[in-house]
Enzyme design. Sequence first.
Site, PDB file in Angstrom:
ATOM      1  N   HIS A 270       0.887  -1.168   0.000  1.00 50.14           N
ATOM      2  CA  HIS A 270       0.000   0.000   0.000  1.00 50.14           C
ATOM      3  C   HIS A 270       0.922   1.213   0.000  1.00 50.14           C
ATOM      4  O   HIS A 270       1.425   1.622   1.046  1.00 50.14           O
ATOM      5  CB  HIS A 270      -0.920  -0.007   1.228  1.00 50.14           C
TER       6      HIS A 270
ATOM      7  N   HIS B 202      -3.269  -0.757  -6.069  1.00 51.80           N
ATOM      8  CA  HIS B 202      -4.238   0.294  -6.390  1.00 51.80           C
ATOM      9  C   HIS B 202      -3.577   1.629  -6.760  1.00 51.80           C
ATOM     10  O   HIS B 202      -3.734   2.622  -6.051  1.00 51.80           O
ATOM     11  CB  HIS B 202      -5.266   0.484  -5.273  1.00 51.80           C
TER      12      HIS B 202
ATOM     13  N   ASP C  51      -9.926  -3.924  -5.064  1.00 55.80           N
ATOM     14  CA  ASP C  51      -9.874  -3.280  -3.749  1.00 55.80           C
ATOM     15  C   ASP C  51     -11.283  -3.149  -3.180  1.00 55.80           C
ATOM     16  O   ASP C  51     -11.578  -2.198  -2.449  1.00 55.80           O
ATOM     17  CB  ASP C  51      -9.160  -1.928  -3.794  1.00 55.80           C
TER      18      ASP C  51
HETATM   19  C1  NCD Z   1      -9.418  -0.745   2.546  1.00 62.63           C
HETATM   20  C2  NCD Z   1     -10.229  -1.408   3.661  1.00 62.63           C
HETATM   21  O1  NCD Z   1     -11.327  -0.905   3.962  1.00 62.63           O
HETATM   22  O2  NCD Z   1      -9.798  -2.425   4.195  1.00 62.63           O
HETATM   23  N1  NCD Z   1      -9.917   0.572   2.335  1.00 62.63           N
HETATM   24  C3  NCD Z   1      -9.775   1.322   1.217  1.00 62.63           C
HETATM   25  O3  NCD Z   1     -10.199   2.475   1.224  1.00 62.63           O
HETATM   26  N2  NCD Z   1      -9.237   0.843   0.122  1.00 62.63           N
HETATM   27  C4  NCD Z   1      -7.962  -0.777   2.891  1.00 62.63           C
HETATM   28  C5  NCD Z   1      -7.054  -0.385   1.748  1.00 62.63           C
HETATM   29  O4  NCD Z   1      -6.859  -1.149   0.816  1.00 62.63           O
HETATM   30  O5  NCD Z   1      -6.523   0.728   1.778  1.00 62.63           O
HETATM   31 ZN    ZN Z   2      -7.233  -2.646  -0.198  1.00 69.23          ZN
END
Ligand code: NCD
Ligand code: ZN
Length: 339
Positions: free
Chosen positions: A134, A168, A240
């Site tokens: 990340h 992402h 994601d």
């Molecule tokens: C993800 C989560 O809710 O677990 N949230 C997000 O906004 N993507 C965590 C992550 O992948 O950053």
């Molecule tokens: Zn994620």
Amino acid sequence: MPAMDLRLESPLDMHLHLREGEMLTLVAPYSAAQMAGGVIMPNLVAPVDSLARVREYRAAIEAACDPHVFTPYMTLFFRDYIREELVAAKDEIIGVKLYPAGITTQSEAGVRDFDRIGATVALLEELDIPLLVHGETAGFVMDREEEFLAVYRWLAETFPRLRIVMEHITTAAAVEFLEKYDTIAATVTLHHLLITLDDVAGGLLRPDLFCKPIAKTPRDRKALRQAVFAGPPRLMFGSDSAPHPRDRKECVGCAAGIFSAPVALPALAGLFEEAGCLERLDGFVSANARRFYRLTPPAKTVRLEEKDWQVPEFFGSVRPFLAGSRLRWSVAAASLAEE
Ligand code: NCD
Ligand code: ZN
């Protein structure tokens, strides 16, 4: 004109949050029905950071996905690991997922000091275990991903055999960076191909579109789309999909995360069709991931048909991405009967 069919061989979601308990039971079937497998994120309330936890979580996911054919590719939450732990886990995980501490949902146990990760990262390189990242700093929210590119550069140059996945990606800068190292791949979500910060906060505030990394500028979205539609070999689909119940989204202190699993393939098909490159969809949702991760997913043909449907406002307590809108493509029921 007769309705068209589209067949995808073993589509994969290379970044997926399935949660636990009731939420797992609720959301897992939507991924399992349309994907042959998915990379399962380890950021549970108590992180998945041991082989015992991996096994326990995998069993819960398999139970929730039954009777669909769906392989959960498990990940370990990054911490300091000793060699024996990684050797033991290697055949049961697809990689280790690194979160900077506190940067997103349930990442408090993440890395606080990047100067101290070298020993574990060296083991990953030696054991040929991919590192999934990340990639955001704690800087200004729109600049976090670009600032983190320095860490990716350090990782790629210090550990030249390590396979790294930039999870992402959302920026033109990340797209450009990806070309520099062939040990680095990246995932791209559906929502970052569709929305910008304007959709989140340009009008009435949209908690359902709030996620990390935050959606960026029209220029960034354009660069992401161009890259994905051009079909480079190291860009992979990772939804994601990150469900949160309505009371965690529609409140002060809205949780980050967009639940996109139910609409993933239909919306991607629409997007690739509009861009005139439906033939590239297979690379994005399967072939590129298979090559980079050296996977042989279960043989599962998913059939999409040109049949419009309206995305429900809610699945249980969770509002999905594109709620209420009409999509031209749907996952054909027949595809649920897997070979
Ligand atoms: C993800 C989560 O809710 O677990 N949230 C997000 O906004 N993507 C965590 C992550 O992948 O950053
Ligand atoms: Zn994620």
